[in-house]
Design a protein around this motif. Structure first.
Motif, PDB file in Angstrom:
ATOM      1  N   GLY A 237       0.769  -1.231   0.000  1.00 40.59           N
ATOM      2  CA  GLY A 237       0.000   0.000   0.000  1.00 40.59           C
ATOM      3  C   GLY A 237       0.797   1.275   0.000  1.00 40.59           C
ATOM      4  N   ASP A 238       2.127   1.200  -0.065  1.00 41.94           N
ATOM      5  CA  ASP A 238       2.952   2.409  -0.144  1.00 41.94           C
ATOM      6  C   ASP A 238       3.094   2.838  -1.596  1.00 41.94           C
ATOM      7  OD1 ASP A 238       3.321   2.099   2.561  1.00 41.94           O
ATOM      8  OD2 ASP A 238       5.307   1.186   2.372  1.00 41.94           O
ATOM      9  N   ALA A 239       3.126   4.142  -1.833  1.00 42.20           N
ATOM     10  CA  ALA A 239       3.351   4.640  -3.182  1.00 42.20           C
ATOM     11  C   ALA A 239       4.739   4.221  -3.653  1.00 42.20           C
ATOM     12  CB  ALA A 239       3.232   6.158  -3.213  1.00 42.20           C
ATOM     13  N   ILE A 240       4.833   3.757  -4.888  1.00 47.92           N
ATOM     14  CA  ILE A 240       6.119   3.337  -5.438  1.00 47.92           C
ATOM     15  C   ILE A 240       7.027   4.555  -5.550  1.00 47.92           C
ATOM     16  CG2 ILE A 240       7.267   2.468  -7.499  1.00 47.92           C
ATOM     17  CD1 ILE A 240       4.944   0.564  -7.872  1.00 47.92           C
ATOM     18  N   ASP A 241       8.243   4.401  -5.047  1.00 49.90           N
ATOM     19  CA  ASP A 241       9.190   5.506  -4.969  1.00 49.90           C
ATOM     20  C   ASP A 241      10.481   5.120  -5.695  1.00 49.90           C
ATOM     21  OD1 ASP A 241      10.431   7.925  -4.116  1.00 49.90           O
ATOM     22  OD2 ASP A 241      11.303   6.886  -2.394  1.00 49.90           O
ATOM     23  N   ALA A 242      10.394   5.044  -7.030  1.00 49.98           N
ATOM     24  CA  ALA A 242      11.550   4.703  -7.867  1.00 49.98           C
ATOM     25  C   ALA A 242      11.377   5.432  -9.191  1.00 49.98           C
ATOM     26  CB  ALA A 242      11.650   3.203  -8.080  1.00 49.98           C
ATOM     27  N   HIS A 243      12.166   6.479  -9.397  1.00 49.84           N
ATOM     28  CA  HIS A 243      11.954   7.383 -10.522  1.00 49.84           C
ATOM     29  C   HIS A 243      13.195   7.453 -11.422  1.00 49.84           C
ATOM     30  CE1 HIS A 243       8.471   8.714  -8.133  1.00 49.84           C
ATOM     31  NE2 HIS A 243       9.309   8.711  -7.114  1.00 49.84           N
ATOM     32  N   ASP A 244      13.010   7.958 -12.621  1.00 47.96           N
ATOM     33  CA  ASP A 244      14.050   8.180 -13.635  1.00 47.96           C
ATOM     34  C   ASP A 244      14.917   6.951 -13.889  1.00 47.96           C
ATOM     35  OD1 ASP A 244      16.606   8.429 -11.928  1.00 47.96           O
ATOM     36  OD2 ASP A 244      15.503  10.129 -11.129  1.00 47.96           O
ATOM     37  N   GLY A 245      14.320   5.752 -13.811  1.00 44.54           N
ATOM     38  CA  GLY A 245      15.062   4.528 -14.066  1.00 44.54           C
ATOM     39  C   GLY A 245      14.513   3.749 -15.234  1.00 44.54           C
ATOM     40  N   GLU A 246      14.195   2.477 -14.998  1.00 37.14           N
ATOM     41  CA  GLU A 246      13.712   1.625 -16.085  1.00 37.14           C
ATOM     42  C   GLU A 246      12.983   0.415 -15.527  1.00 37.14           C
ATOM     43  OE1 GLU A 246      16.652  -0.507 -18.273  1.00 37.14           O
ATOM     44  OE2 GLU A 246      17.694  -1.211 -16.487  1.00 37.14           O
ATOM     45  N   ILE A 247      12.321  -0.320 -16.430  1.00 35.79           N
ATOM     46  CA  ILE A 247      11.781  -1.646 -16.140  1.00 35.79           C
ATOM     47  C   ILE A 247      12.584  -2.653 -16.947  1.00 35.79           C
ATOM     48  CG2 ILE A 247       9.805  -3.184 -16.417  1.00 35.79           C
ATOM     49  CD1 ILE A 247       7.985  -0.805 -15.938  1.00 35.79           C
ATOM     50  N   ALA A 248      13.077  -3.703 -16.294  1.00 35.46           N
ATOM     51  CA  ALA A 248      13.821  -4.763 -16.964  1.00 35.46           C
ATOM     52  C   ALA A 248      13.177  -6.099 -16.635  1.00 35.46           C
ATOM     53  CB  ALA A 248      15.286  -4.754 -16.534  1.00 35.46           C
ATOM     54  N   LEU A 249      13.273  -7.041 -17.571  1.00 35.89           N
ATOM     55  CA  LEU A 249      12.708  -8.377 -17.380  1.00 35.89           C
ATOM     56  C   LEU A 249      13.835  -9.385 -17.227  1.00 35.89           C
ATOM     57  CD1 LEU A 249      10.168 -10.214 -17.392  1.00 35.89           C
ATOM     58  CD2 LEU A 249      10.485 -10.450 -19.864  1.00 35.89           C
ATOM     59  N   PHE A 250      13.889 -10.052 -16.070  1.00 36.20           N
ATOM     60  CA  PHE A 250      14.891 -11.074 -15.808  1.00 36.20           C
ATOM     61  C   PHE A 250      14.202 -12.340 -15.297  1.00 36.20           C
ATOM     62  CE2 PHE A 250      17.412  -7.127 -14.798  1.00 36.20           C
ATOM     63  CZ  PHE A 250      18.206  -7.170 -15.946  1.00 36.20           C
ATOM     64  N   ASN A 251      14.397 -13.448 -16.003  1.00 35.92           N
ATOM     65  CA  ASN A 251      13.885 -14.746 -15.572  1.00 35.92           C
ATOM     66  C   ASN A 251      12.381 -14.722 -15.298  1.00 35.92           C
ATOM     67  OD1 ASN A 251      16.563 -15.822 -15.589  1.00 35.92           O
ATOM     68  ND2 ASN A 251      16.910 -14.885 -13.582  1.00 35.92           N
ATOM     69  N   GLY A 252      11.642 -14.035 -16.164  1.00 36.25           N
ATOM     70  CA  GLY A 252      10.193 -14.005 -16.057  1.00 36.25           C
ATOM     71  C   GLY A 252       9.631 -13.035 -15.047  1.00 36.25           C
ATOM     72  N   THR A 253      10.494 -12.235 -14.425  1.00 40.48           N
ATOM     73  CA  THR A 253      10.053 -11.252 -13.436  1.00 40.48           C
ATOM     74  C   THR A 253      10.465  -9.859 -13.882  1.00 40.48           C
ATOM     75  OG1 THR A 253      10.225 -12.847 -11.617  1.00 40.48           O
ATOM     76  CG2 THR A 253      10.249 -10.512 -11.033  1.00 40.48           C
ATOM     77  N   TYR A 254       9.532  -8.907 -13.769  1.00 40.52           N
ATOM     78  CA  TYR A 254       9.836  -7.519 -14.080  1.00 40.52           C
ATOM     79  C   TYR A 254      10.481  -6.856 -12.864  1.00 40.52           C
ATOM     80  CZ  TYR A 254       6.425  -8.302 -17.826  1.00 40.52           C
ATOM     81  OH  TYR A 254       5.751  -8.806 -18.900  1.00 40.52           O
ATOM     82  N   TYR A 255      11.476  -6.031 -13.120  1.00 43.28           N
ATOM     83  CA  TYR A 255      12.121  -5.260 -12.059  1.00 43.28           C
ATOM     84  C   TYR A 255      12.064  -3.782 -12.436  1.00 43.28           C
ATOM     85  CZ  TYR A 255      13.869  -9.602 -10.096  1.00 43.28           C
ATOM     86  OH  TYR A 255      13.952 -10.843  -9.530  1.00 43.28           O
ATOM     87  N   LEU A 256      11.514  -2.991 -11.534  1.00 40.34           N
ATOM     88  CA  LEU A 256      11.493  -1.544 -11.691  1.00 40.34           C
ATOM     89  C   LEU A 256      12.635  -0.968 -10.861  1.00 40.34           C
ATOM     90  CD1 LEU A 256      10.245   1.227 -12.455  1.00 40.34           C
ATOM     91  CD2 LEU A 256       8.747   0.960 -10.455  1.00 40.34           C
ATOM     92  N   TYR A 257      13.511  -0.225 -11.524  1.00 37.42           N
ATOM     93  CA  TYR A 257      14.636   0.418 -10.848  1.00 37.42           C
ATOM     94  C   TYR A 257      14.443   1.926 -10.913  1.00 37.42           C
ATOM     95  CZ  TYR A 257      16.874  -4.146 -11.619  1.00 37.42           C
ATOM     96  OH  TYR A 257      17.173  -5.489 -11.641  1.00 37.42           O
ATOM     97  N   GLY A 258      14.820   2.637  -9.839  1.00 38.06           N
ATOM     98  CA  GLY A 258      14.693   4.083  -9.885  1.00 38.06           C
ATOM     99  C   GLY A 258      15.299   4.771  -8.678  1.00 38.06           C
ATOM    100  N   THR A 259      15.351   6.081  -8.768  1.00 36.35           N
ATOM    101  CA  THR A 259      15.872   6.929  -7.705  1.00 36.35           C
ATOM    102  C   THR A 259      14.786   7.184  -6.672  1.00 36.35           C
ATOM    103  OG1 THR A 259      17.284   8.017  -9.334  1.00 36.35           O
ATOM    104  CG2 THR A 259      17.023   9.117  -7.215  1.00 36.35           C
ATOM    105  N   SER A 260      15.134   7.059  -5.400  1.00 32.68           N
ATOM    106  CA  SER A 260      14.191   7.309  -4.312  1.00 32.68           C
ATOM    107  C   SER A 260      14.268   8.779  -3.881  1.00 32.68           C
ATOM    108  CB  SER A 260      14.518   6.412  -3.122  1.00 32.68           C
ATOM    109  OG  SER A 260      13.750   6.773  -1.990  1.00 32.68           O
ATOM    110  N   TYR A 261      13.092   9.321  -3.521  1.00 34.05           N
ATOM    111  CA  TYR A 261      13.011  10.690  -3.014  1.00 34.05           C
ATOM    112  C   TYR A 261      12.367  10.759  -1.629  1.00 34.05           C
ATOM    113  CZ  TYR A 261      14.251  12.508  -7.646  1.00 34.05           C
ATOM    114  OH  TYR A 261      14.916  12.803  -8.809  1.00 34.05           O
TER     115      TYR A 261
END
Length: 516
Positions: free
Chosen positions: A56-80
């Motif tokens: 329930g927390d707002a996602i806090d990962a900005h100016d990064g990317e989404i990558a797919l590894f082994n069938g799982t998506y990973y969102l990477y980003g800068t925290s504020y």
């Protein structure tokens, strides 16, 4: 009060409303239904939607990317969330976060990629510097390591590189990379900026990056076999300047670079253009524009999503918070690119929502399900908000979860009072529970905070939560929705210190209660 004051934060979130129910635990209560695997960008009225994690927390990962590894998506980003703010010399660096998902709807917080709270990283990246941004991760099949590149401004190359055995880390820094462009320039200057990492079909990797010494032209440089540094083989001047944030990918033997056109840091609504080539180092063709405003944001990435029998090229842009110094409330636009028969990219249509099917990898427009919430910050001084609810059963009201954030630097805490209430949602008598949260206990990104009233209640009774603060600087805020057709509770607003409240029809704050 339908007009948002200057202190309002105009961003929006999608979550499950739980205003009157008994729930088992907060993490399950706020997770989104896995059966509705539709990723939502905007609500039905076109408001931006901010995604929540499974707790329930707002996602806090900005100016990064989404990558797919082994069938799982990973969102990477800068925290504020810790309060990083551009140009504020006292603002700390928060670090880089990752989230994982199997459907791009339900995101699990995987924590920070490495410990950025050390003196070294604070010196490199805090508000006294230009900051550190844009985490991008690729996998090296030969070394079996995940390689992270981030953009920094404390060295000559403009980047630092890490490796890890798992997509979410922990990542360990390796030697500073060496690149061909601006290698003779002084350190700690505006040398090289926003970048993307790209791995070709043969395993060769490339770095697409922004050359600030030429006022924003795009460079592509071949990386070493271990992906940890440049090789000196590059092509420069792919764009002529005034561009940034390249996203590189390959489709049907054609290479593409999509970029911000023009460059405009933290701007909402910058254009997106692209160029094509038959080889990574060019020659690159003419610029073609696919959007004048990147669907309200600034281009961030294009991810190659290979599933089933096909491939989707997922475009992402950061929906910045109107160039605010702290971008914790910023949102995202994600949707697949579409192509013409000749390989050119079709103009973007800014989808409200989309769904990617793992079985056939088709990307289709979707429809937002459930309620979409806005984040609004105005609780300070004379402004108060309250929300009433009716208990579902008798027992002990042990917990109340509130989705709270702060904006600016409040100089007083947030007071939360619980009252018995009448049919209009107004308090009766004295508060049955009261707690003041310190400003330090509340983050800049909206998160669930749980208080523990431990009040005995009778089923069908009415209560109300009152939120107020004496702060003279900054504000507090909560998530709310204005399209709730329910008699479960009443939300109301006061601008005179609680002397009188005005009911706001169909509005509900995002909260939940637990009764045992």
């Amino acid at each position: 009060m339908r007009t948002n004051p200057i202190t309002s934060i105009p961003c929006y979130v999608a979550a499950i409303v739980l205003t009157v129910s008994v729930f088992c635990r907060i993490p399950k209560a706020f997770s989104q239904a896995k059966s509705a695997a539709v990723s939502v960008n905007f609500d039905k009225d076109g408001h931006r939607v901010t995604r929540f994690s499974t707790v329930g927390d707002a996602i806090d990962a900005h100016d990064g990317e989404i990558a797919l590894f082994n069938g799982t998506y990973y969102l990477y980003g800068t925290s504020y969330d810790c309060g990083f703010a551009r140009g504020d010399k006292k603002a700390p660096f928060c670090g880089f976060k990752s989230y994982s998902s199997t459907d791009m709807v339900n995101w699990t917080d995987r924590g920070f990629l490495f410990d950025a709270q050390t003196p070294v990283w604070q010196t490199r990246c805090n508000g006294n510097t230009y900051g550190c941004f844009r985490p991008h991760v690729i996998f090296n099949e030969r070394t079996k390591l995940y390689v992270l590149w981030i953009n920094v401004y404390d060295n000559v190359s403009g980047y630092r590189v890490f490796t890890a055995k798992q997509p979410a880390g922990p990542f360990t820094e390796v030697a500073e990379p060496k690149l061909a462009v601006n290698s003779n320039m002084p350190a700690a200057g505006l040398n090289n900026g926003d970048h993307d990492t790209f791995v070709d079909d043969d395993g060769t990797a490339y770095l697409a990056y922004t050359d600030w010494r030429t006022k924003g032209s795009i460079i592509v440089e071949k990386l070493s076999a271990d992906y940890l540094t440049g090789t000196g083989e590059y092509v420069g001047g792919i764009t002529k300047g005034s561009t940034e944030a390249p996203g590189m990918f390959k489709r049907n033997g054609i290479y593409y670079i999509v970029y911000s056109d023009p460059n405009c840091g933290y701007c909402s609504g910058t254009g997106a253009s692209y160029r094509m080539a038959k080889a990574p180092l060019g020659p690159w063709g003419e610029s073609k524009k696919i959007s004048d405003n990147s669907c309200g944001g600034q281009p961030s990435f294009v991810s190659t999503i290979k599933l089933g029998a096909g491939t989707v090229y997922l475009f992402g842009s950061d929906l910045w918070n109107h160039a605010a110094k702290n971008e914790a409330p910023a949102n995202y636009y994600w949707a697949p690119l579409a192509f013409n028969d000749d390989g050119s990219i079709k103009p973007m249509t800014c989808e409200q929502a989309f769904k990617i099917s793992p079985s056939n990898n088709k990307a289709t427009p979707g429809k937002a399900a459930g309620l979409s919430y806005r984040l609004h910050g105005d609780i300070a001084r004379n402004i108060q908000r309250r929300q009433s609810f009716k208990t579902a059963k008798s027992g002990m009201l042990t917990d109340i979860s509130l989705t709270i954030f702060k904006n600016g630097y409040p100089d007083a805490g947030l007071q939360i009072d619980l009252y018995k209430a009448d049919l209009t949602g107004a308090p009766i008598g004295k508060a049955v529970y009261s707690q003041t949260l310190t400003a330090d206990a509340i983050g800049w990104a909206a998160k669930n905070i749980i208080i523990h009233p431990k009040v005995a209640v009778t089923g069908g009774s009415r209560y109300c939560i009152v939120l107020q603060s004496a702060t003279a600087t900054g504000v507090y805020g909560m998530a709310y929705n204005d399209d709730v057709k329910t008699t479960a509770g009443v939300e109301s607003y006061s601008s005179n210190g609680g002397n009188s409240f005005s009911v706001e029809p169909n509005r509900v704050l995002k909260f939940a209660v637990m009764i045992k």
